[in-house]
Design an enzyme around this catalytic site. Structure first.
Site, PDB file in Angstrom:
ATOM      1  N   THR A  45       0.825  -1.207   0.000  1.00 51.01           N
ATOM      2  CA  THR A  45       0.000   0.000   0.000  1.00 51.01           C
ATOM      3  C   THR A  45       0.858   1.255   0.000  1.00 51.01           C
ATOM      4  O   THR A  45       0.421   2.313  -0.451  1.00 51.01           O
ATOM      5  CB  THR A  45      -0.951  -0.013   1.210  1.00 51.01           C
ATOM      6  OG1 THR A  45      -1.686  -1.232   1.202  1.00 51.01           O
ATOM      7  CG2 THR A  45      -1.918   1.151   1.186  1.00 51.01           C
ATOM      8  N   TYR A 107       6.946 -14.209  -7.043  1.00 47.93           N
ATOM      9  CA  TYR A 107       7.375 -14.508  -8.409  1.00 47.93           C
ATOM     10  C   TYR A 107       8.274 -15.731  -8.534  1.00 47.93           C
ATOM     11  O   TYR A 107       8.049 -16.568  -9.397  1.00 47.93           O
ATOM     12  CB  TYR A 107       8.068 -13.289  -9.069  1.00 47.93           C
ATOM     13  CG  TYR A 107       8.302 -13.495 -10.552  1.00 47.93           C
ATOM     14  CD1 TYR A 107       7.244 -13.368 -11.450  1.00 47.93           C
ATOM     15  CD2 TYR A 107       9.554 -13.831 -11.043  1.00 47.93           C
ATOM     16  CE1 TYR A 107       7.438 -13.585 -12.807  1.00 47.93           C
ATOM     17  CE2 TYR A 107       9.751 -14.047 -12.402  1.00 47.93           C
ATOM     18  CZ  TYR A 107       8.686 -13.926 -13.277  1.00 47.93           C
ATOM     19  OH  TYR A 107       8.885 -14.145 -14.622  1.00 47.93           O
ATOM     20  N   TYR A 133       4.132 -11.925   6.309  1.00 48.17           N
ATOM     21  CA  TYR A 133       3.033 -11.428   5.489  1.00 48.17           C
ATOM     22  C   TYR A 133       2.697 -12.500   4.459  1.00 48.17           C
ATOM     23  O   TYR A 133       3.447 -12.715   3.506  1.00 48.17           O
ATOM     24  CB  TYR A 133       3.446 -10.117   4.816  1.00 48.17           C
ATOM     25  CG  TYR A 133       2.385  -9.420   3.999  1.00 48.17           C
ATOM     26  CD1 TYR A 133       1.044  -9.796   4.040  1.00 48.17           C
ATOM     27  CD2 TYR A 133       2.731  -8.346   3.180  1.00 48.17           C
ATOM     28  CE1 TYR A 133       0.088  -9.137   3.295  1.00 48.17           C
ATOM     29  CE2 TYR A 133       1.774  -7.671   2.422  1.00 48.17           C
ATOM     30  CZ  TYR A 133       0.464  -8.082   2.485  1.00 48.17           C
ATOM     31  OH  TYR A 133      -0.487  -7.428   1.735  1.00 48.17           O
ATOM     32  N   ILE A 203      -3.901  -5.180   9.812  1.00 47.52           N
ATOM     33  CA  ILE A 203      -3.049  -4.249   9.062  1.00 47.52           C
ATOM     34  C   ILE A 203      -3.881  -3.830   7.863  1.00 47.52           C
ATOM     35  O   ILE A 203      -4.096  -4.599   6.932  1.00 47.52           O
ATOM     36  CB  ILE A 203      -1.711  -4.888   8.673  1.00 47.52           C
ATOM     37  CG1 ILE A 203      -0.919  -5.224   9.951  1.00 47.52           C
ATOM     38  CG2 ILE A 203      -0.908  -3.944   7.780  1.00 47.52           C
ATOM     39  CD1 ILE A 203       0.427  -5.885   9.705  1.00 47.52           C
TER      40      ILE A 203
END
Length: 291
Positions: A45, A107, A133, A203
């Site tokens: 973000t 990725y 995360y 969060i």
């Protein structure tokens, strides 16, 4: 140390696309005044994918400096390059961040063994609490509860920001990681239900825009008053939905511009909101009593 409403801060930009340092300071002050329980700079973000490493470090330093110990700062320090993640994490520790948010490598799709090795390497190279995360929708790899349980044995792996959207994960991770392992939601729309399963906060992207309402909703959950929390969630839900019709940080920046807090500039490949989405966010802000 970390619980409640923890906004994943946007990084304000000028019309020319440079970091707007006065607006960042203004956001930090406003978030603290409005009751946010901590600040999380330079996550997705915060446009970490398009910040240079120097900009990334400077934003962490600025947020730590302006927060001045009034609320904890959890600095984004993730990468799909383990050495790069260690470098960002060490810098955040050196400038006074209270914790680190480390994303599962994106990725390159490591195995579960690779995830353990990656997080263990960051853990061993730093001295601050780490929040995993887990966001498979972006990283294309999902850390299983069993893998998380192995990492939870390390003394500074404190908890998880869970953005799987699977509410049953909270209970599964309580089994593998223990009931004291900190579980924070990474998805605004399901944060109320997440807390009911054993979560301790969120969060949040929406908390950029509605910090007081998000803080009150989280406080009600922590107090066990789920009826009041649901009333507040009903006020927030149209905003949760509208902000994420297009990429969430774009929606959050537009809403913040409506409040006069910062501009809505984003960096490519993200682009400004379309007119219909702007109208949806305006209506959601009005529903929540923000405008």
């Amino acid at each position: 140390m970390f619980q409640g409403s923890l906004p994943a801060l946007v990084t304000p930009l000028t019309g020319e696309g440079k970091i707007d340092w006065p607006a960042l300071e203004r956001l930090v002050e406003w978030q603290i005044e409005q009751g946010s329980n901590g600040l999380v700079p330079v996550g997705t973000t915060g446009e970490s994918p398009t910040l240079s490493h120097d900009e990334h470090r400077a934003v962490v330093e600025a947020v730590v400096r302006h927060a001045a110990g009034r609320v904890p700062v959890i600095a984004g320090a993730g990468s799909n390059n383990t050495h790069e993640a260690i470098d960002l994490a060490r810098h955040a520790c050196q400038v006074g961040a209270d914790g680190l948010l480390v994303v599962t490598p994106y990725y390159n799709k490591p195995t579960q063994a690779g995830l353990i090795a990656h997080f263990a390497a960051v853990h061993d190279a730093t001295d601050k609490p780490i929040i995993i995360y887990n966001i498979p929708g972006r990283s294309v790899v999902d850390m299983t509860p069993e893998t998380m349980g192995e990492l939870a044995k390390l003394p500074r792996i404190l908890g998880v920001k869970d953005a799987t959207g699977k509410l049953e994960r909270v209970s599964c991770q309580r089994i593998t990681c223990g009931p004291d392992f900190l579980q924070l939601s990474g998805e605004d729309a399901t944060a109320h239900g997440f807390n009911a399963q054993g979560g301790r906060g969120c969060i949040s992207v929406t908390a950029n825009v509605a910090p007081a309402l998000c803080a009150r909703m989280q406080a009600a959950c922590l107090a066990g008053d789920y009826a009041e929390a649901l009333r507040l969630q009903d006020l927030l839900m149209p905003l949760h939905i509208a902000i994420f019709i297009e990429p969430g940080l774009v929606g959050a920046k537009y809403a913040l511009s409506r409040l006069g807090m910062c501009g809505e500039t984003v960096r490519l490949p993200l682009t400004p909101l379309t007119a219909p989405v702007r109208a949806r966010i305006d209506a959601a802000m009005a529903h929540a009593g923000l405008i």
